[in-house]
Write an enzyme that holds these catalytic residues in place. Structure first.
Site, PDB file in Angstrom:
ATOM      1  N   GLY A   8      -4.370   2.610   4.730  1.00 46.61           N
ATOM      2  CA  GLY A   8      -4.730   2.275   3.233  1.00 46.61           C
ATOM      3  C   GLY A   8      -3.518   2.726   2.453  1.00 46.61           C
ATOM      4  CB  CYS A   9      -3.257   3.736  -1.018  1.00 47.97           C
ATOM      5  SG  CYS A   9      -2.290   4.224  -2.175  1.00 47.97           S
ATOM      6  CG  PHE A  10       2.465   3.502   0.354  1.00 41.76           C
ATOM      7  CD1 PHE A  10       1.990   4.088  -0.972  1.00 41.76           C
ATOM      8  CD2 PHE A  10       3.480   2.684   0.607  1.00 41.76           C
ATOM      9  CE1 PHE A  10       2.645   3.276  -1.959  1.00 41.76           C
ATOM     10  CE2 PHE A  10       3.892   1.989  -0.376  1.00 41.76           C
ATOM     11  CZ  PHE A  10       3.588   2.120  -1.555  1.00 41.76           C
ATOM     12  CD1 TRP A  11       1.735   5.982  -3.553  1.00 42.52           C
ATOM     13  CD2 TRP A  11      -0.240   6.036  -5.162  1.00 42.52           C
ATOM     14  NE1 TRP A  11       1.900   5.239  -4.551  1.00 42.52           N
ATOM     15  CE2 TRP A  11       0.939   5.230  -5.559  1.00 42.52           C
ATOM     16  CE3 TRP A  11      -1.501   6.150  -5.856  1.00 42.52           C
ATOM     17  CZ2 TRP A  11       0.798   4.699  -6.869  1.00 42.52           C
ATOM     18  CZ3 TRP A  11      -1.598   5.298  -6.918  1.00 42.52           C
ATOM     19  CH2 TRP A  11      -0.460   4.556  -7.394  1.00 42.52           C
TER      20      TRP A  11
END
Length: 179
Positions: A12-15
């Site tokens: 998913g989102c790397f954040w």
């Protein structure tokens, strides 16, 4: 200290992944980036089109004397859904696919064995779609993506998506949280 190793993960989102793994004891560095696509040196805007084949990833450097790859992957499989193809929550597109991008044949063996065992145990109730591939065409994300959660803890996405993953990690793996 033993020789440091790297493993690259997409979930998913790397954040969100970065927000968790910077807090893991034994992980010495976390870098957000893009990998395993066709574009060389892609930008965030290009990756968001889902036409580059690139995945949003975090490249982890870790000390295998302090944390094993298996322990890293246990955390990885708890903080994202490995059963949704090209999606994590509301984030949809090939850039959000679940992936383990290994640097050594031994890392591939560990990842394959874990997925085999979890699938056999029907741990998730649905098939695991996590791809296990050699790391290819890695490129670091832009500076503003690095340490994003730490720099923007009250941003809406961070509050709604990343913070709950960090909290889940803290509760599930209290013994792995950096002091």
């Amino acid at each position: 200290m033993s020789e440091l190793q790297t493993i690259t993960l997409g979930g998913g989102c790397f954040w969100c992944l970065e927000a968790v793994f910077v807090k893991v004891r034994g992980v010495t560095d976390v870098e957000s980036g893009y990998s395993n696509g066709q574009a060389e040196r892609p930008s965030y805007e290009q990756v968001c089109t889902a036409r580059t084949g690139c995945n949003e990833v975090v490249k982890l450097t870790y000390d295998p004397a302090s944390i094993t790859l298996r322990e890293i992957l246990e955390i990885f499989f708890v903080i994202h859904d490995p059963t949704t193809l090209n999606r994590q929550g509301n984030d949809a597109g090939t850039q959000y696919r679940s992936g383990i991008y290994y640097s050594t044949p031994e890392q591939k063996e560990v990842a394959d064995e874990m997925i085999r065992q979890m699938s056999q145990d029907k741990l998730f109730g649905r098939p695991i779609v996590t791809e296990v591939l050699a790391l290819a065409n890695y490129w670091p994300a832009e500076d503003y993506h690095q340490d994003y959660f730490e720099k923007n803890p009250y941003q809406g996405y961070c509050l709604a998506v990343a913070a709950p993953k960090v909290e889940k990690f803290r509760k599930t793996f209290a013994d792995r949280v950096k002091a």
